[in-house]
Each structure stands twice: as structure tokens, then as C-alpha cells.
Design a protein around this motif. Sequence first.
Motif, PDB file in Angstrom:
ATOM      1  N   HIS A 153      29.963  70.691  91.520  1.00  0.00           N
ATOM      2  CA  HIS A 153      28.778  69.947  91.942  1.00  0.00           C
ATOM      3  C   HIS A 153      27.802  69.702  90.801  1.00  0.00           C
ATOM      4  O   HIS A 153      27.176  68.633  90.739  1.00  0.00           O
ATOM      5  N   ASN A 158      31.963  65.498  93.932  1.00  0.00           N
ATOM      6  CA  ASN A 158      31.980  65.977  95.321  1.00  0.00           C
ATOM      7  C   ASN A 158      33.333  65.699  95.942  1.00  0.00           C
ATOM      8  O   ASN A 158      33.849  64.579  95.861  1.00  0.00           O
ATOM      9  N   ARG A 160      34.402  66.098  99.259  1.00  0.00           N
ATOM     10  CA  ARG A 160      34.269  65.422 100.561  1.00  0.00           C
ATOM     11  C   ARG A 160      35.320  65.832 101.600  1.00  0.00           C
ATOM     12  O   ARG A 160      35.350  65.296 102.694  1.00  0.00           O
ATOM     13  N   SER A 200      26.596  67.445  97.997  1.00  0.00           N
ATOM     14  CA  SER A 200      26.905  68.853  97.741  1.00  0.00           C
ATOM     15  C   SER A 200      26.653  69.687  98.990  1.00  0.00           C
ATOM     16  O   SER A 200      27.425  70.602  99.318  1.00  0.00           O
ATOM     17  N   ASP A 203      29.587  69.228 101.245  1.00  0.00           N
ATOM     18  CA  ASP A 203      30.736  70.009 100.762  1.00  0.00           C
ATOM     19  C   ASP A 203      30.603  71.480 101.141  1.00  0.00           C
ATOM     20  O   ASP A 203      31.548  72.099 101.659  1.00  0.00           O
TER      21      ASP A 203
END
Length: 271
Positions: A153, A158, A160, A200, A203
Motif C-alpha cells: 500500500h 492495491n 482489490r 487500502s 484491502d
Amino acid sequence: MLVPTEIQQELKSENVFSAMMNLSGRVFRDVSGRKTMQLTLGDKSYFIKQHFGVGWAEIVKNLLSFKKPILGAITEVNAIKKLNQIEIATTPLVAYGVSGCNPATQQSFILTADLGKIVSLEDLCLAWQDQPPPAKLKRRLIIEVATLARRLHKSGVNHRDFYLCHLCLDERLLAKGDIKIYLIDLHRVLINHNPSSRLSMKDIAALYFSSMDVGLTARDYLRFKHYYAQDFSLCTSSFWRKVEVRAQKLYAKFHSDKFQKRLAAEKRLLD
């Protein structure tokens, strides 16, 4: 297109792109516009993802939602290259190719090396609730995952789909007491110039949701937060509140009858 000579020799075709798109093997995932398979070329095992075009409807839907459409294999190709740069282990890139300029009908593929004997953190942690692992191993895994997530990050990357099932361990090294984590399934990765608090958060919420049933304690989660947040300005109290809310929503959605029926239908298609 990049296809090594040794792969081209196994294809025995003048039209390399067409041959790659027509390869067949053990199907791991087959969804609209994309197929993932394991196959053997020569004496080596590989994974191939074939993208057959997403269609204008999918592109428009993403744009109306202010999302960047994922058109094909190049997203994963770029993700692998970026992870190599920031020293996060992933599936080695072997070959890739793209055909067509129309974003709706563009076809592409990516071929990666088979990592061999690996186990996902999801599978490794299945029995933890009833049979807790050695405390030292659990601490090391939590620290390694938190460190990987922070590096990812802070580099503007990212995933996902940042679930435990996409974090895999080398089984041979694990048997010796060593930990090497591979981050896999990169076809939805977004790469930004700067870290994204929103992406982030999503995530980390996905990771938290996927760990809810493995028997982790409040202290385990605090340890993760401590190592993830080191020298990372995004980790405010608001960030962690949003993680908690989103993770709980994901958990409720996953365990809903509607979602479970969809999962069962997808599994039947692969059987």
C-alpha cells in the motif's frame, strides 16, 4: 506480445497468439470473458489466464461507477512487474500477449510459472479455531502479512481481492520453519503514484473479513495493526473504523443465502 522461444516450440503453430488462446488444461475458474487453467508445456507446469473481451456493457457499468475497467491480461502483467520492483513475491511472468484495439473485444493472455507446492493462508488457517497453531508461528505470520500489506500500500498498489486465499506459503520452506509469502491473483490490481486511503482500507477490510473465522484474538489483530501502521500516515482512527464497518458488511454478505447459492452454482460449473 512476449512468448519465449521454448514456449513457441511447444505450440507448434505459426500463429502463436491464436495457439495460446486455444490452449486447454485443468480449469480453475471460468467466468464471463475470462478462463484460468493449469497446463503442462514440455515438462513444466504453468497457469494461463485467457481474456476474451469484456464487452461494452461491462465497460460502461464500470465508468458509471467511476471505476477503471479491467480490459485484460496487461493489468496482471504490470502488477507482476511492480511487485518484482517492490520485492513482494508473486507468480513469475513467463509470457503474455494482446490482440485488438477495440477495448470491448480485445483478447489477451498471461502465462505464469506454477509455484509448485504452496498452501494458501485460508487453507492453512482452517483448523486454527479448534487446533491453535504454535504461538511463535502465528506471530511470525501476522507480522509477515502486515509487513507485506504495508509495503504494498505504501507503494501505491492495491490488490482489490486481498483475501487470505490469495496469500500463499511455500510448503517446503514452511516445513523447515521458514516463511515465504506469495501474493497471487493480480488481475484486478490498481497501481497509483501515491497511496490511496480508500483502496487500502478496502484491502485491509477484505483481509480482516477473510480472517474472522480462523480463531484470531484481539491481541493478534492489535499486532497486525501495529506492524501495518508503522511509518504509514494513512492509518488514522477513522481508517480503522472504516475497516471494521466494511469487514462486517462483507462478512454478512458472504454468509447470506443469496451469496452462498451463487458460490454453490459456480462450484457446480467446475465439477
